[in-house]
Design an enzyme around this catalytic site. Structure first.
Site, short mmCIF file in Angstrom:
data_model
loop_
_atom_site.label_atom_id
_atom_site.label_comp_id
_atom_site.label_asym_id
_atom_site.label_seq_id
_atom_site.Cartn_x
_atom_site.Cartn_y
_atom_site.Cartn_z
N HIS A 82 0.70 -1.18 -0.01
CA HIS A 82 0.06 0.10 0.04
C HIS A 82 0.98 1.31 0.04
O HIS A 82 1.92 1.43 0.73
CB HIS A 82 -1.02 0.04 1.42
CG HIS A 82 -1.66 1.29 1.29
ND1 HIS A 82 -2.81 1.43 0.53
CD2 HIS A 82 -1.66 2.52 2.20
CE1 HIS A 82 -3.47 2.50 0.74
NE2 HIS A 82 -2.74 3.25 1.56
N ARG A 168 -15.66 11.73 9.94
CA ARG A 168 -14.14 12.38 10.26
C ARG A 168 -13.88 13.60 9.58
O ARG A 168 -13.37 14.67 9.74
CB ARG A 168 -13.11 11.39 10.02
CG ARG A 168 -13.02 10.33 11.37
CD ARG A 168 -12.16 9.12 10.87
NE ARG A 168 -10.54 9.63 10.62
CZ ARG A 168 -9.95 9.15 9.78
NH1 ARG A 168 -10.07 7.86 9.29
NH2 ARG A 168 -8.69 9.34 9.59
N LYS A 187 -8.44 -1.86 5.68
CA LYS A 187 -8.88 -2.31 4.17
C LYS A 187 -8.07 -3.35 3.43
O LYS A 187 -8.48 -4.17 2.79
CB LYS A 187 -9.01 -0.85 3.30
CG LYS A 187 -10.18 0.05 3.53
CD LYS A 187 -10.03 1.39 2.85
CE LYS A 187 -8.94 2.43 3.47
NZ LYS A 187 -9.73 3.79 3.71
N1 URA Z 1 -6.44 7.35 3.84
C1 URA Z 1 -7.44 6.34 4.53
O1 URA Z 1 -7.32 5.38 3.88
N2 URA Z 1 -7.58 6.28 5.85
C2 URA Z 1 -7.36 7.60 6.51
O2 URA Z 1 -7.96 7.82 7.46
C3 URA Z 1 -6.64 8.67 5.76
C4 URA Z 1 -6.16 8.27 4.49
#
Ligand code: URA
Ligand code: CA
Length: 433
Positions: A82, A168, A187
């Site tokens: 990632h 958020r 994720k």
């Molecule tokens: N990228 C993400 O996937 N999550 C976050 O909280 C911030 C950046």
């Protein structure tokens, strides 16, 4: 259990239990906990932080909030990489075949997304015929036999993260290390990763502007991964100037091919060798990073990484002849050079602005509905630290429109030339294992 008690407990600085964390993630996902209570808890987390144990529990609660991808039919440790995102980041295209050639299975689920260029899938679709609509049987068979496959995003993965991220965004709680780290890690884990390598970018073009912030995020994610049984490593790398030379979809395919042949730009090559070494180690195909690097250099040298790239294109319906004849990729109608205005040295190339210039040409999406032009983009002929003389080309613009004054102006403005040489910032700040 009551949400109000959880909010007060975190507000007063105590650590939440696994049960409390599962309670609010489940309740927020199914709608029984309202936005105002969740906002309050997020702000309490923002100020009071979370322990390693809380972060691991939050990550797994988000993983379990939706569907997960089961890759158990694939042999070996499934390694995912990632990147926190940058400009002209061609690494995924290179790393897939490169580590696959070392025997590490790469079962990649990828997206399109918004940005300066398309996502990995858009870039691959610059190859005629290439598609990512595989059945799960085809996907598993391809990874087992070829060691690399890419499939489009499917399934309702981490719905808790989707809802929380949106909240958020409007409550001033995006910039919290435990929340960002658990969001990203959940994720990857939901998508089936058995081991994870992270490229945390720092610099003007990055989400984390300073190396301190990048280090804190990288360390947090490495701890979460290892605490939930996914071997995880990270690097902190520079994103103050674009990576490599190409920014654009088919242009980056060409760059990936060059790199797999051993003729890629130095920075992209080095980044791929560094990340690739970590992938080979967490994928349990080498004991040490040094041993892994030797393996990667060998599969570039003997052509087997490039051969896997060819086979990968063919298996997914694409015309693999593009590897030997890149003129078969989409070609832009016009080509323009951006001349240097004076003699000197390149001291700065603002990654973000150069990315935006590529987007102005149509290389990326501004909204989900935008169409991408796969042929267009920018190739940088100079990078920070290089000498230039007046009139020499700083960059080549590949365009399908004849008037590119806006792009020309942006590139001229955000590529600085000064009389005194300035070295490029380090490419890799830190390796976290
Ligand atoms: N990228 C993400 O996937 N999550 C976050 O909280 C911030 C950046
Ligand atoms: Ca690039």
């Amino acid at each position: 259990m009551r949400m109000i008690d959880i909010i007060e407990k975190k507000r007063d600085g105590s650590a939440l239990t696994k049960q409390e964390i599962e309670f609010f993630i489940e309740g927020y996902t199914n709608g029984s906990i309202p936005d105002y209570q969740m906002s309050s808890l997020l702000m309490a987390i923002f100020f009071q932080n979370m322990t390693d144990e809380e972060r691991a529990n939050l990550t797994m609660a988000m993983v379990n909030s939706g569907e997960t991808i089961d890759l158990s039919a694939i042999e070996g440790v499934k390694v995912d990489k990632h990147s926190t995102g940058g400009v002209g980041d061609t690494t995924t295209l290179v790393l897939g075949p490169l580590v696959a050639a070392c025997g590490v299975p790469v079962a990649k689920m990828s997206g399109r997304g918004l940005g300066h260029t398309g996502g990995t899938i858009d870039k691959l679709e610059a190859i005629e015929g290439f598609h990512v609509e595989l059945t799960s049987e085809q996907f598993v068979k391809q990874v087992n036999e070829l060691k690399v496959a890419v499939i489009g995003q499917s399934g309702n993965l981490t719905p808790a993260d989707k809802k929380l991220y949106a909240l958020r965004d409007v409550t001033g709680t995006v910039n919290s290390i435990p929340l960002i780290a658990s969001s990203i890690m959940s994720k990857k884990i939901a998508a089936g990763a058995g081991a994870i390598v992270l490229d945390v970018k720092t610099g003007d073009g990055a989400f984390m502007k300073t190396t301190e912030d990048a280090r804190a995020l990288a360390t947090a994610m490495v701890r979460i991964g290892n605490n939930v049984g996914r071997k995880t490593m990270a690097i902190i790398s520079d994103m103050s100037q674009p990576l490599g030379r190409a920014i654009g979809n088919s242009l980056e395919i060409v760059e990936a091919i060059d790199t797999l042949k051993g003729n890629g730009p130095d920075d992209l090559t080095e980044l791929c060798l560094t990340l690739g070494s970590q992938m080979v180690v967490v994928g349990e195909k080498a004991e040490t990073l040094e041993e892994a690097r030797e393996m990667l250099l060998a599969v570039i040298e003997d052509g087997s990484a490039l051969e896997i790239f060819k086979q990968f294109i063919k298996w997914q319906g694409g015309n693999e002849k593009i590897v030997d004849d890149v003129s078969l990729l989409p070609q832009a109608a016009f080509k323009f050079e951006v001349p240097a205005s004076e003699d000197g040295f390149i001291t700065f190339m603002e990654a973000d602005e150069i990315g935006t210039a590529a987007m102005l040409l149509g290389a990326g999406r501004a909204t989900k509905e935008s169409e991408i032009d796969l042929a267009v983009g920018i190739v940088l002929n100079k990078k920070v630290g290089d000498a230039v003389s007046k009139g020499e080309s700083l960059a080549t613009i590949y365009s399908n429109r004849e008037d590119v004054q806006d792009v020309m102006d942006k590139l001229t403005k955000f590529i600085d030339i000064e009389a005194a040489k300035k070295d490029a910032p380090p490419l890799i700040y830190e390796v976290i294992t």
